[in-house]
Design a protein around this motif. Structure first.
Motif, PDB file in Angstrom:
ATOM      1  N   ARG A   1      42.439  26.759  44.515  1.00 33.58           N
ATOM      2  CA  ARG A   1      42.227  27.043  43.091  1.00 33.58           C
ATOM      3  C   ARG A   1      40.825  27.630  42.890  1.00 33.58           C
ATOM      4  NH1 ARG A   1      46.693  25.374  43.803  1.00 33.58           N
ATOM      5  NH2 ARG A   1      47.926  23.937  42.499  1.00 33.58           N
ATOM      6  N   THR A   2      40.692  28.474  41.886  1.00 37.19           N
ATOM      7  CA  THR A   2      39.386  28.908  41.412  1.00 37.19           C
ATOM      8  C   THR A   2      39.038  28.051  40.210  1.00 37.19           C
ATOM      9  OG1 THR A   2      39.758  31.176  42.164  1.00 37.19           O
ATOM     10  CG2 THR A   2      38.029  30.838  40.523  1.00 37.19           C
TER      11      THR A   2
ATOM     12  N   TYR B   1      36.112  26.857  37.345  1.00 36.58           N
ATOM     13  CA  TYR B   1      34.856  27.022  36.627  1.00 36.58           C
ATOM     14  C   TYR B   1      34.620  25.815  35.719  1.00 36.58           C
ATOM     15  CZ  TYR B   1      34.905  32.117  37.599  1.00 36.58           C
ATOM     16  OH  TYR B   1      34.914  33.354  38.194  1.00 36.58           O
TER      17      TYR B   1
ATOM     18  N   GLY C   1      32.418  26.887  40.022  1.00 42.43           N
ATOM     19  CA  GLY C   1      31.832  28.039  39.384  1.00 42.43           C
ATOM     20  C   GLY C   1      31.278  27.634  38.034  1.00 42.43           C
TER      21      GLY C   1
ATOM     22  N   LEU D   1      29.178  30.984  42.126  1.00 38.66           N
ATOM     23  CA  LEU D   1      30.134  31.770  41.347  1.00 38.66           C
ATOM     24  C   LEU D   1      29.784  31.649  39.867  1.00 38.66           C
ATOM     25  CD1 LEU D   1      32.849  33.366  41.216  1.00 38.66           C
ATOM     26  CD2 LEU D   1      34.003  31.142  41.069  1.00 38.66           C
TER      27      LEU D   1
ATOM     28  N   ASP E   1      41.504  39.989  35.467  1.00 39.92           N
ATOM     29  CA  ASP E   1      41.503  39.010  36.546  1.00 39.92           C
ATOM     30  C   ASP E   1      42.358  37.817  36.170  1.00 39.92           C
ATOM     31  OD1 ASP E   1      40.295  37.384  38.877  1.00 39.92           O
ATOM     32  OD2 ASP E   1      39.741  36.201  37.121  1.00 39.92           O
TER      33      ASP E   1
ATOM     34  N   ARG F   1      45.737  35.780  36.920  1.00 41.72           N
ATOM     35  CA  ARG F   1      45.679  34.323  36.978  1.00 41.72           C
ATOM     36  C   ARG F   1      45.645  33.694  35.589  1.00 41.72           C
ATOM     37  NH1 ARG F   1      41.058  33.326  41.647  1.00 41.72           N
ATOM     38  NH2 ARG F   1      40.820  35.507  42.194  1.00 41.72           N
TER      39      ARG F   1
ATOM     40  N   TYR G   1      43.779  30.568  33.854  1.00 41.46           N
ATOM     41  CA  TYR G   1      42.746  29.540  33.948  1.00 41.46           C
ATOM     42  C   TYR G   1      42.960  28.569  32.795  1.00 41.46           C
ATOM     43  CZ  TYR G   1      40.203  32.787  37.029  1.00 41.46           C
ATOM     44  OH  TYR G   1      39.833  33.631  38.049  1.00 41.46           O
TER      45      TYR G   1
ATOM     46  N   HIS H   1      44.677  27.885  37.470  1.00 45.77           N
ATOM     47  CA  HIS H   1      43.312  27.654  37.911  1.00 45.77           C
ATOM     48  C   HIS H   1      42.607  26.945  36.749  1.00 45.77           C
ATOM     49  CE1 HIS H   1      43.886  30.301  41.447  1.00 45.77           C
ATOM     50  NE2 HIS H   1      44.702  30.950  40.634  1.00 45.77           N
TER      51      HIS H   1
END
Length: 385
Positions: free
Chosen positions: A33-34, A36, A75, A111, A223, A247, A249, A269
Motif C-alpha cells: 500500500r501507499t 500518507y 508519506g 515521500l 495518480d 488508485r 486513497y 491506499h
C-alpha cells in the motif's frame, strides 16, 4: 497511580493510566500500500498573535514531526486540512510550509505530496478565471518544490460554479498542464461546509458521476483519488469504477481498516488525518498487511477506530484540535497551542476521552509524561488531583 478525569456528565472518576507504551519502531518500506499521513502544524506559542493574525508556526517542531512520520515509512500529505489549511493557515503560510517540508523530504528521502487549492482568493465573488489562475499559481509552486500534487477542493469554485461543466472545464485545464499525475481530493461538507454541492450537485450520485468523468477524460494525469465522505460503501463503489492504474486513497477516518484491507475486487491506499496520531501503529499494521496477514492487520488497526471516530465526531472539521492535543501528550511538541487559537474548539470531556482512548492503545511513548500533561490541562479547568 490514578488520575481523576471528568466524564461526559462532569463527574470525576478515577482512571489508572497504562504503564508501558506499545513497542513501535521504524521498519522496512511498505510494499502493498501507499500510505500518507496528513500532518498537523505546530504553532509558535510565544508569538504575539490573535485568532485573525497570520499563522505563527514553530518550524523546527513542525518539521521534526514530519521526520517522525517519515522514519516509520509513512508519506506526508502536506498543507492539507489537517494542517489547518483554511482554518488558521493561509496561503502565505501554506506556501512556506510546502517549501520547507519538500526540502526536508529531499534531505531524508521521504515521500511527500502537497495540497494545491485556491485559498489565496480571500474576497468573495471570485470568477472562474480567478480560480483557474489561483490553482495555477499553487500548482507551479508545488511542482517547483519537487513534490507530488494533491488537487484540493476549492471553496471559491464551489461558490462560483454554475454546474458540473464548470468543474469539468477547470479540472481538465489543470490536469492538462500538470507535469506529473496528481491526486484528486473530494472533501465532503462534514469537513468543510463551504464545499456543499461540490462537483455541481448536492446529489452524491450525480456528483460522483461528474468526479469520475473528470478522471475518465484524463486517466494518465491522475495518480489517484482521495475520497473524504465518511461513507465506506460509496468509496468502494467509486473505487470499482476507476480506470485501470488510478488508485483510491481512502480519506475515511471512520472505516479505514476495512477499506485498506480491501475485498476480492480491490483495496484502498491511504491518505488520512488519523494517521497523524496513529503513525507508528498504522505503519506496523501495514507491514503486517504486506506479509499477506489481513487478520493481523485488522487486529492491530481495528481497535483504533473508536479513537478516530471520537476525534472526528461532529462538528468533524474540528478534529485537528484532538490531533494536536495527542501530539502534545505524546511529546511531539512542548505545548498545546494551535494556529488560530483552535485549541479551544473541543471540550474538556472530549479531551478526557481522547486521552483515555489513546492511552489504552499505548500510543504515548512516555505514558508518565502524558499523564503529567493531562493533569496540567485539568488544573487549568479547575480539576484538582
Amino acid at each position: 497511580m490514578t488520575i481523576q478525569l471528568p466524564d461526559a456528565t462532569g463527574v470525576l472518576r478515577a482512571y489508572e493510566p497504562r504503564a508501558t507504551p506499545l513497542a513501535l519502531t521504524p521498519g522496512t518500506p511498505f510494499t502493498s500500500r501507499t500510505v500518507y499521513s496528513a500532518a498537523h502544524v505546530v504553532a509558535d506559542p510565544y508569538a504575539d498573535v490573535s485568532p485573525d493574525s497570520p499563522a505563527a508556526v514553530d518550524w523546527d517542531a513542525t518539521l521534526a514531526f514530519r521526520r517522525h512520520l517519515w522514519s516509520h515509512g509513512l508519506g506526508v500529505a502536506e498543507a492539507m486540512d489537517t494542517a489547518q489549511r483554511g482554518m488558521g493557515l493561509d496561503w502565505v503560510g501554506a506556501a512556506e510550509l510546502i517549501r520547507r517540508s519538500a526540502a526536508e523530504a529531499r534531505s531524508v528521502g521521504g515521500l511527500i505530496a502537497c495540497g494545491v487549492g485556491t485559498d489565496q482568493l480571500t474576497a468573495p465573488g471570485a470568477s472562474l478565471a480567478d480560480i483557474r489562475k489561483a490553482y495555477e499559481e499553487q500548482l507551479a509552486l508545488v511542482e517547483e518544490a519537487g513534490a507530488r500534487t494533491i488537487l484540493m477542493a476549492s471553496r471559491a469554485l464551489a461558490a462560483a460554479a454554475k454546474g458540473p461543466e464548470d468543474y469539468l472545464d477547470i479540472y481538465a485545464h489543470l490536469l492538462r498542464q500538470s507535469a506529473e499525475p496528481v491526486v484528486l481530493h473530494w472533501l465532503g461538507p462534514m469537513f468543510d461546509p463551504a464545499l456543499e454541492g461540490y462537483w455541481g450537485s448536492s446529489d452524491l450520485d450525480a456528483a460522483t458521476d461528474t468526479f469520475l468523468d473528470v478522471i475518465a477524460a484524463h486517466p494518465d494525469k491522475v495518480d489517484g483519488i482521495k475520497v473524504s465522505l465518511l461513507d465506506a460503501q460509496r468509496e468502494i463503489d467509486i473505487r470499482r469504477r476507476l480506470p485501470q492504474g488510478v488508485r483510491c486513497y481512502t480519506g475515511d477516518d471512520f472505516n479505514y481498516p476495512e477499506l485498506i484491507a480491501g475485498d476480492e475486487q480491490g483495496f484502498s491506499h491511504a491518505l488520512l488525518g488519523i494517521f497523524d496520531p496513529l503513525g507508528p501503529l498504522a505503519a506496523q499494521a501495514v507491514r503486517v498487511l504486506d506479509t499477506g496477514n489481513t487478520a493481523g492487520f485488522r487486529e492491530l488497526l481495528d481497535p483504533t477506530v473508536e479513537l478516530s471516530r471520537h476525534l472526528f465526531q461532529t462538528p468533524t472539521r474540528f478534529y485537528k484540535t484532538g490531533v494536536v492535543f495527542l501530539a502534545w501528550l505524546a511529546g511531539h511538541q512542548s505545548h498545546f497551542t494551535m494556529v488560530g487559537g483552535l485549541q479551544s474548539a473541543r471540550s474538556l470531556p472530549h479531551f478526557t476521552r481522547a486521552y483515555q482512548l489513546a492511552d489504552g492503545l499505548g500510543l504515548f511513548p512516555d505514558p508518565k509524561l502524558a499523564e503529567e500533561r493531562m493533569k496540567n490541562l485539568l488544573s487549568l479547568y479547575g480539576v484538582a488531583q
